[in-house]
Design a protein around this motif. Structure first.
Motif, short mmCIF file in Angstrom:
data_model
loop_
_atom_site.label_atom_id
_atom_site.label_comp_id
_atom_site.label_asym_id
_atom_site.label_seq_id
_atom_site.Cartn_x
_atom_site.Cartn_y
_atom_site.Cartn_z
N MET A 1 0.85 -1.20 0.00
CA MET A 1 0.00 0.00 0.00
C MET A 1 0.88 1.25 0.00
SD MET A 1 -2.81 1.25 2.84
CE MET A 1 -4.17 0.21 2.37
N ASP A 2 0.49 2.21 -0.82
CA ASP A 2 1.19 3.49 -0.86
C ASP A 2 1.08 4.16 0.51
OD1 ASP A 2 2.18 5.82 -2.72
OD2 ASP A 2 0.59 6.67 -1.49
N VAL A 3 2.14 4.82 0.94
CA VAL A 3 2.12 5.42 2.27
C VAL A 3 1.03 6.48 2.39
CG1 VAL A 3 3.92 7.17 1.81
CG2 VAL A 3 3.57 6.36 4.13
N PHE A 4 0.78 7.22 1.30
CA PHE A 4 -0.28 8.24 1.37
C PHE A 4 -1.66 7.60 1.48
CE2 PHE A 4 3.23 10.76 -0.19
CZ PHE A 4 3.08 11.94 0.54
N ASP A 5 -1.84 6.47 0.84
CA ASP A 5 -3.13 5.76 0.99
C ASP A 5 -3.32 5.34 2.45
OD1 ASP A 5 -3.82 5.98 -1.63
OD2 ASP A 5 -3.03 4.02 -2.21
N ALA A 6 -2.26 4.84 3.06
CA ALA A 6 -2.36 4.43 4.47
C ALA A 6 -2.67 5.64 5.36
CB ALA A 6 -1.06 3.75 4.91
N ILE A 7 -2.00 6.75 5.09
CA ILE A 7 -2.20 7.95 5.92
C ILE A 7 -3.62 8.48 5.78
CG2 ILE A 7 -1.56 10.39 6.16
CD1 ILE A 7 1.36 9.50 5.48
N TYR A 8 -4.07 8.61 4.53
CA TYR A 8 -5.38 9.24 4.30
C TYR A 8 -6.53 8.33 4.69
CZ TYR A 8 -3.53 13.44 2.12
OH TYR A 8 -2.89 14.63 1.91
N ASN A 9 -6.35 7.04 4.56
CA ASN A 9 -7.46 6.11 4.84
C ASN A 9 -7.49 5.61 6.27
OD1 ASN A 9 -8.67 6.15 2.26
ND2 ASN A 9 -6.95 4.92 1.49
N ARG A 10 -6.43 5.88 7.03
CA ARG A 10 -6.42 5.43 8.42
C ARG A 10 -7.41 6.24 9.25
NH1 ARG A 10 -5.93 6.87 13.09
NH2 ARG A 10 -5.48 8.96 12.36
N HIS A 11 -8.23 5.54 9.99
CA HIS A 11 -9.13 6.18 10.94
C HIS A 11 -9.21 5.32 12.18
CE1 HIS A 11 -10.75 9.55 8.64
NE2 HIS A 11 -10.63 8.77 7.58
N ALA B 1 -2.12 -0.71 6.44
CA ALA B 1 -1.64 -1.37 5.21
C ALA B 1 -1.95 -2.86 5.23
CB ALA B 1 -0.14 -1.15 5.06
N GLU B 2 -2.09 -3.43 6.42
CA GLU B 2 -2.36 -4.88 6.54
C GLU B 2 -3.85 -5.18 6.69
OE1 GLU B 2 -0.38 -7.40 6.16
OE2 GLU B 2 1.48 -6.27 5.94
N GLY B 3 -4.70 -4.15 6.53
CA GLY B 3 -6.14 -4.39 6.61
C GLY B 3 -6.66 -4.54 8.02
N LEU B 4 -5.87 -4.09 8.99
CA LEU B 4 -6.31 -4.13 10.39
C LEU B 4 -6.86 -2.77 10.80
CD1 LEU B 4 -3.24 -6.06 11.72
CD2 LEU B 4 -5.60 -6.85 11.99
N ALA B 5 -7.64 -2.77 11.86
CA ALA B 5 -8.15 -1.52 12.42
C ALA B 5 -7.55 -1.34 13.81
CB ALA B 5 -9.67 -1.58 12.52
N TYR C 1 -9.36 -7.04 13.20
CA TYR C 1 -9.88 -6.88 11.83
C TYR C 1 -11.18 -6.09 11.91
CZ TYR C 1 -6.36 -10.23 10.45
OH TYR C 1 -5.15 -10.85 10.23
N PRO C 2 -11.34 -5.07 11.05
CA PRO C 2 -12.52 -4.20 11.17
C PRO C 2 -13.82 -4.96 10.89
CG PRO C 2 -11.28 -3.73 9.15
CD PRO C 2 -10.45 -4.69 9.94
#
Ligand SMILES: Cc1cc2nc3c(=O)[nH]c(=O)nc-3n(C[C@H](O)[C@H](O)[C@H](O)COP(=O)(O)O)c2cc1C
Length: 185
Positions: free
Chosen positions: A1-11, A126-130, A164-165
């Motif tokens: 996963m692109d680092v920006f995708d991880a940053i922007y999509n992390r909640h 990036a690993e699909g965890l919440a 896992y979410p």
């Protein structure tokens, strides 16, 4: 996963499944955490990984600490606190070492450990965890710190609840940096 995708999509995501998170994956997250910058290379982070029944025991310690503070706590409230570490299959308590040399500043150790937490959050994304980063009284209570192997004057920066979410929630874009930034040339 692109680092920006991880940053922007992390909640922050507190609603997670009870499915086990493999040990190798947890080790991958911890390895990402310790790539964080840290002044004087003191590696000031301490992680206590709680899974399985260790979460029940932590809940007992949480409930006892709350009863110390509020002896009149109703049993239902106490039970809710006791079960709170069970909200995720993995809880990682993150502590900060006190400086052992004069040149080392506690604030810088805290910064390094916060950076380690963020690394872990992004790696989890990036690993699909919440992950939900929690603190509260549980991060300040001396008896809880002692139970986790910390001294009373050590900071606990986080309880990272990981799983896992259950679902992927929609989020508004976050506010811009603009009103928090000046440019000096
Ligand atoms: C140092 C720190 C402590 C936090 N403690 C709590 C907490 O005790 N309870 C909670 O619900 N969220 C806690 N959070 C999570 C924040 O509330 C959350 O990051 C914030 O609402 C922004 O949401 P986002 O993570 O989805 O961007 C904490 C975050 C940080 C960095």
């Amino acid at each position: 996963m692109d680092v920006f995708d991880a940053i922007y999509n992390r909640h922050s995501q507190g609603k997670v499944k009870q499915d086990e998170v493999p040990r190798e994956l947890l080790e991958k997250l911890l390895s990402a955490a310790v790539q964080a910058p840290n002044h004087y290379k003191v590696r000031p982070w301490r992680f206590v990984v709680l899974t399985g029944n260790a979460r029940n025991k932590l809940g007992d310690v949480f409930a006892a600490s709350q009863l110390d503070r509020k002896p009149d706590l109703p049993p239902e409230a106490s039970d809710k606190i006791r079960s709170s570490p069970l909200r995720a299959p993995v809880v990682i308590a993150v502590g900060v070492d006190k400086p052992s040399e004069e040149k080392v500043r506690e604030i810088e150790n805290i910064c390094a450990v916060a950076a380690a937490c963020q690394n872990l959050l992004l790696a989890a994304q990036a690993e699909g965890l919440a992950v939900k980063w929690r603190t509260g009284e549980w991060a300040r209570d001396a008896k809880i710190k002692e139970y986790l192997g910390f001294s009373a004057d050590q900071h606990i920066l986080a309880y990272l609840y990981i799983g896992y979410p259950k679902f992927i929630a929609e989020h508004e874009p976050r506010p811009s940096f603009n009103d928090r930034t000046v440019w000096m040339e």
